[in-house]
Enzyme design. Structure first.
Site, PDB file in Angstrom:
ATOM      1  N   GLN A   1     -43.181 -95.060  -4.510  1.00 36.52           N
ATOM      2  CA  GLN A   1     -43.639 -94.796  -5.719  1.00 36.52           C
ATOM      3  C   GLN A   1     -44.254 -93.495  -5.898  1.00 36.52           C
ATOM      4  O   GLN A   1     -45.387 -93.375  -5.602  1.00 36.52           O
ATOM      5  CB  GLN A   1     -44.687 -96.113  -5.780  1.00 36.52           C
ATOM      6  N   PHE A   2     -43.642 -92.368  -6.421  1.00 36.83           N
ATOM      7  CA  PHE A   2     -44.122 -91.181  -6.569  1.00 36.83           C
ATOM      8  C   PHE A   2     -45.304 -91.213  -7.424  1.00 36.83           C
ATOM      9  O   PHE A   2     -45.915 -90.052  -7.157  1.00 36.83           O
ATOM     10  CB  PHE A   2     -42.707 -90.250  -7.006  1.00 36.83           C
ATOM     11  N   THR A   3     -45.495 -91.829  -8.425  1.00 36.47           N
ATOM     12  CA  THR A   3     -46.361 -91.875  -9.181  1.00 36.47           C
ATOM     13  C   THR A   3     -47.907 -91.870  -8.637  1.00 36.47           C
ATOM     14  O   THR A   3     -48.870 -91.644  -9.043  1.00 36.47           O
ATOM     15  CB  THR A   3     -46.523 -92.966 -10.430  1.00 36.47           C
TER      16      THR A   3
END
Length: 152
Positions: free
Chosen positions: A80-82
């Site tokens: 989850q790059f966010t």
């Protein structure tokens, strides 16, 4: 590297209409990989995933004493790059996230180390860089946020 670890009774990831990963009792782990993460950051998060004590003893008389391996649990690992966001006013900016082609290598290394140090069939994942629906049955809830750059 950041990780959000949740104790779950079950979890699954659906991508493009198919369940691509699912677990029963264990940990759902969202992982954000930073541009400057190294093998040391991966090792730190790996040790925490396998070692964090979020379950009670067998008779329930003592909390926070068993880890995922000790309960024969499973791990659902989801990129989850966010998690690497920085707010620019009301808009999230993701420039701190590692570029996808490099992040995939780091994510796969973490997955492979988890499988090697625990059990391959106990580690499930989502689809890297795909839109996913994540279904969790939280247990507690127990949610922990880790940052490999802020160790105590």
């Amino acid at each position: 590297m950041k990780a959000v670890i949740q104790r779950v009774l079950s979890g699954s990831v659906t991508s493009e209409g198919e369940v691509v990963g699912s677990i029963q009792k264990g940990l759902a782990v969202l992982v954000g990989i930073a541009r400057d993460d190294t093998a040391d950051d991966t090792e730190y998060i790996l040790r925490k995933i396998l070692g964090v004590r979020v379950w009670s003893n067998e008779d329930g008389s003592k909390m926070w004493c068993r880890n995922v391996k000790e309960i024969d649990g499973e791990v659902l690992l989801i990129s989850q790059f966010t998690l690497m966001h920085v707010m620019k006013g009301n808009k999230p900016d993701f420039h701190n996230a590692m570029p996808p082609e490099d992040a995939l290598k780091v994510f796969n290394a973490l997955r492979d180390k988890l499988r090697c140090e625990y059990a391959p069939h106990k580690i499930a994942t989502g689809n890297f860089q795909h839109y996913m629906n994540i279904h969790l049955s939280n247990d507690g809830p127990v949610t922990l946020i880790l940052d490999s750059k802020k160790r105590s």
